[in-house]
Design an enzyme around this catalytic site. Structure first.
Site, PDB file in Angstrom:
ATOM      1  N   ASP A 184       0.842  -1.203   0.000  1.00  0.00           N
ATOM      2  CA  ASP A 184       0.000   0.000   0.000  1.00  0.00           C
ATOM      3  C   ASP A 184       0.877   1.254   0.000  1.00  0.00           C
ATOM      4  OD1 ASP A 184      -2.289   1.518   0.137  1.00  0.00           O
ATOM      5  OD2 ASP A 184      -3.051   0.632   1.989  1.00  0.00           O
ATOM      6  N   ASP A 225     -10.552   1.998  -3.548  1.00  0.00           N
ATOM      7  CA  ASP A 225     -11.120   1.689  -2.231  1.00  0.00           C
ATOM      8  C   ASP A 225     -12.638   1.651  -2.306  1.00  0.00           C
ATOM      9  OD1 ASP A 225      -8.854   1.319  -0.805  1.00  0.00           O
ATOM     10  OD2 ASP A 225      -8.820   3.283   0.139  1.00  0.00           O
TER      11      ASP A 225
END
Ligand code: DGJ
Length: 741
Positions: free
Chosen positions: A480, A550
């Site tokens: 990430d 997301d």
């Protein structure tokens, strides 16, 4: 032979029967562009394609008094500024700040079978010497004592040219590079619509279009990441080009940091496309004897519409970009605990989730953020890659073993590039953070970034991550990256080298990826940057899939995945079924629609399986079986967009196997329409006209499905409750087509 040369006329023709790319040496010794597009037959001489426009107005500047030659009007391969061309240049370089207009003239060429690696950078590769040929043109500037090398690769069976540029300092003084584009393409006219993929967090890669007009139009990133906001992709399509027909040029930059893609339309209506590292703030000091290599630009030409362009990118990335191993291996169906638990978990909770997911047939359990340091929220611990024994008192190894006992593989989240000011690492190495310690620094999600331009910091991360891979026998890593770079300075770089920071930073990221993927080829990497903030071909070279967004809401995902597919294959798009109400939109969509959308990607779940009803569990078991049955088709098939979510209430797309014997079609209608048509058909694409396909209990020939259409089940129209097979908001259906003898 893919590359034809005429050394006497100094002409070059790259062609594979699908496309031609032709250029030559102009009368001033610089390179002139002649053509890029649908294949032309090869011939001994292409001089007649050169259009030397006789400049008419006094404002035209001619070359050495030759009234028939002006750099203002000829098409060029790699233009400079300061001569008779007043447009923005591809190159700006100086020697010890001495005044000089760059004048790189032709020196020699080399043809290589295959494609050489770009040192330290991700790039497409040839699978063998027959797969591609590379032409390297060497140009020299005597004053600068520098060699400019333009690299062109043509692939045997793809309508693709890749380009990159390198500059070598052959003198004894330093060179300062202010701008060095990966590629330039001078097009003869401006009759194009620019298509690009813009957005922000939660709505990445929406399709944006506008007509090309006089002036400069560009997309770019100055965030130290390719960004949620502008993907490094751009297409120029003709006004009548559709998804299925017409001409389009596609450009994609194999790079994950600051970039610019711009088109400059001049006063004569010529369009200059330029792609490269963003020159703003960039300055590279090139010592004597050294070479600077730009990242690679992929250029696609299609006369089969946007789908043809996208398929060319998809095939290239599938065959010539992602790690070899992941071309063949199945990607596991995963469950990620993030939306199920956020930071609030312990070993028991995780093992229960894993057990429950394993009963559903899910293959990989991914433990997301929060397993290390003292990370109970996003204010601390990044950099402290030691397990949090408060949450996992038996350690990671024990958790990994318990996950493995459920029959699932184990995956872990890292955010390697970050450091929390509230961390042990920061206490020990405050100077490791990006930015200068005597100047204010901006926090993003409460965190600073680690200075990846410094090899010792990259080494440290390698040691930490490699250790955990070995200790837990990891199968998967989610890498990430949740903020962009501000105060982009390194405490270790000299003052005059701070303009190198962004590029050096991303080279550090690439080097860590390179080491980890080489050392642990069996570990599947999924890149992520707060969702799709670094969804680019540079990342795919190492991590064959990326977390697309997301935003897992099925309706939002239609747009995100539709746009993403312009350049990137289905098998690069992490797409998960999540709980409702959706955590990003609070929207409630049916479980079937969430799966019908997520199937067209690398499939997984982002929910708590323990909170499902029995009925939902049964449905999910079927979804998992369905995906396992069809994931090879989704991985290897050709993707066609059929109906755009940006144009209406309905979306449709399909994937067709290479041999055209099977296909999967997804159809989605966001809002119900009262009193809709009784019969509605969906025109399909890419099938074999003379093959018969079984679908929905009927048999159609391919031409019928493509010209008459697949009949959609009857929709509820207000009165036909007895016969209606579909209705309501957020409806969707997936059809499987199989050819019959
Ligand atoms: C952002 C990612 O996109 C999410 O999936 C999740 O991993 C969080 N970061 C964790 O902090």
């Amino acid at each position: 032979m893919l590359i034809h040369t005429n050394p006497e006329k100094q002409q070059f023709h790259l062609t594979n029967g699908q496309i031609s790319y032709i250029f030559h040496v102009m009368k001033n010794g610089q390179l002139g562009h002649l053509y890029f597009g649908k294949a032309l037959r090869n011939r001994a001489d292409f001089s007649h394609l050169q259009a030397y426009d006789v400049p008419t107005a006094a404002s035209c500047h001619v070359y050495e008094d030759d009234p028939a030659f002006s750099l203002e009007t000829v098409r060029q391969e790699y233009p400079a500024y300061g001569n008779s061309d007043f447009r923005e240049p591809a190159i700006s370089v100086s020697k010890e700040a001495e005044p000089h207009v760059p004048n790189f003239t032709y020196d020699s060429f080399t043809i290589l079978e295959g494609k050489p690696k770009l040192e330290g950078l991700p790039a497409t590769y040839a699978n063998d010497n027959q797969d591609a040929s590379t032409l390297q043109i060497s140009l020299k500037d005597e004053f600068l004592e520098a060699e400019l090398i333009l690299n062109y690769t043509i692939f045997r069976d793809k309508p693709v040219i890749t380009r990159s540029t390198s500059l070598k300092n052959k003198g004894s003084e330093y060179l300062e590079i202010d701008r060095l584009m990966g590629a330039v393409l001078d097009l003869p006219n401006k009759d194009f619509i620019v298509t690009h993929l813009g957005g922000t967090w939660g709505r990445e890669r929406h399709v944006k279009e506008r007509k090309l007009e006089m002036g400069i139009q560009s997309i770019s990133s100055l965030r130290g990441a390719s960004s949620h906001h502008h993907n490094p992709f751009m297409a120029l399509k003709r006004p009548f080009t559709t998804e299925h027909t017409g001409e389009v040029y596609g450009f994609n930059f194999v790079y994950s940091s600051n970039f610019i893609m711009q088109v400059e339309v001049d006063h004569y209506g010529m369009a200059r496309v330029m792609v490269g590292i963003h020159p703003f703030g960039f300055k590279w000091i090139l010592p004597p004897g050294e070479l600077f290599q730009t990242p690679e630009v992929v250029m696609v030409y299609s006369d089969q519409g946007l789908n043809g362009m996208s398929q060319a990118f998809h095939h290239l990335y599938r065959d010539n970009l992602i790690p070899d191993q992941w071309k063949r291996e199945e990607r596991p169906i995963l469950i990620n605990n993030w939306e199920a638990t956020y930071f609030d978990f312990d070993e028991e909770k995780l093992v229960n989730i894993a057990n429950s997911a394993s009963e559903l047939g899910i293959e990989l359990f991914v433990l997301d953020d929060g397993w290390f340091g003292k990370r109970n929220d996003d204010t601390s611990s990044l950099g402290d890659w030691q397990v949090d024994l408060n949450k996992l008192p038996n350690g990671l190894e024990s958790l990994a073993q318990k996950i493995s006992n459920t029959g699932m593989k184990f995956g872990l989240w890292f955010e390697p590039e970050m450091i929390s000011p509230n961390s042990e690492l920061y206490k020990e190495h405050p100077d490791w953070a990006v930015g200068l310690s005597n100047q204010p620094r901006t926090l993003g999600r409460n965190q600073l970034m680690l200075d990846f331009s410094r090899p010792e910091i990259v080494d440290f991360l390698y040691g930490k991550i490699a250790g955990i891979i070995k200790q837990t026998n990891l199968s998967y890593i989610k890498w990430d990256m949740n903020r962009n770079i501000t105060e982009a300075f390194s405490q270790k770089l000299a003052t005059n080298q701070q303009g190198e920071f962004f590029h050096r930073y991303i080279l550090g990221v690439y080097s860590l990826y390179e080491r980890l993927t080489k050392e642990f080829p069996h570990v599947l990497f999924e890149s992520c940057a707060g969702g799709g903030g670094r969804f680019d071909p540079g990342m795919f070279y190492y991590a064959p899939q990326a977390w697309t967004s997301d935003d897992t809401d099925a309706v939002e995902r239609l747009k995100i995945q539709y746009g993403t597919s312009f350049a990137y294959p289905l098998y690069s798009m992490g797409s998960h079924v999540s709980a409702v109400p959706n955590h990003q939109t609070l929207r409630e969509t049916p479980l079937s629609t969430r799966a019908n959308t997520a199937y067209f990607g690398t499939f997984g779940y982002e929910l708590d399986p323990l909170s499902l009803t029995e009925e939902e569990r049964e449905e999910i078991k079927k979804q998992v079986i369905f995906y396992k049955e069809h994931r090879r088709l989704i991985r290897d098939g050709d993707f066609y967009r059929l109906m755009s979510p940006f144009e209406g209430n309905e979306t449709a797309w399909m994937v067709v196997s290479q041999d055209q014997s099977e296909a999967l079609v997804g159809y989605y209608k966001v809002l119900a329409t009262p009193n809709s048509r009784k019969q509605q058909t969906l025109l399909l694409s890419g099938l074999a006209a003379d093959m018969a396909y079984a679908v929905e209990g009927k048999t159609y020939f391919g031409d019928e499905l493509m010209q008459v259409g697949l009949q959609l089940p009857t929709e509820f129209n207000g009165v036909n409750r007895q016969v209606a097979k579909r209705g309501g908001d957020f409806q969707s259906q997936v059809f499987y087509l199989k050819c019959v003898e």
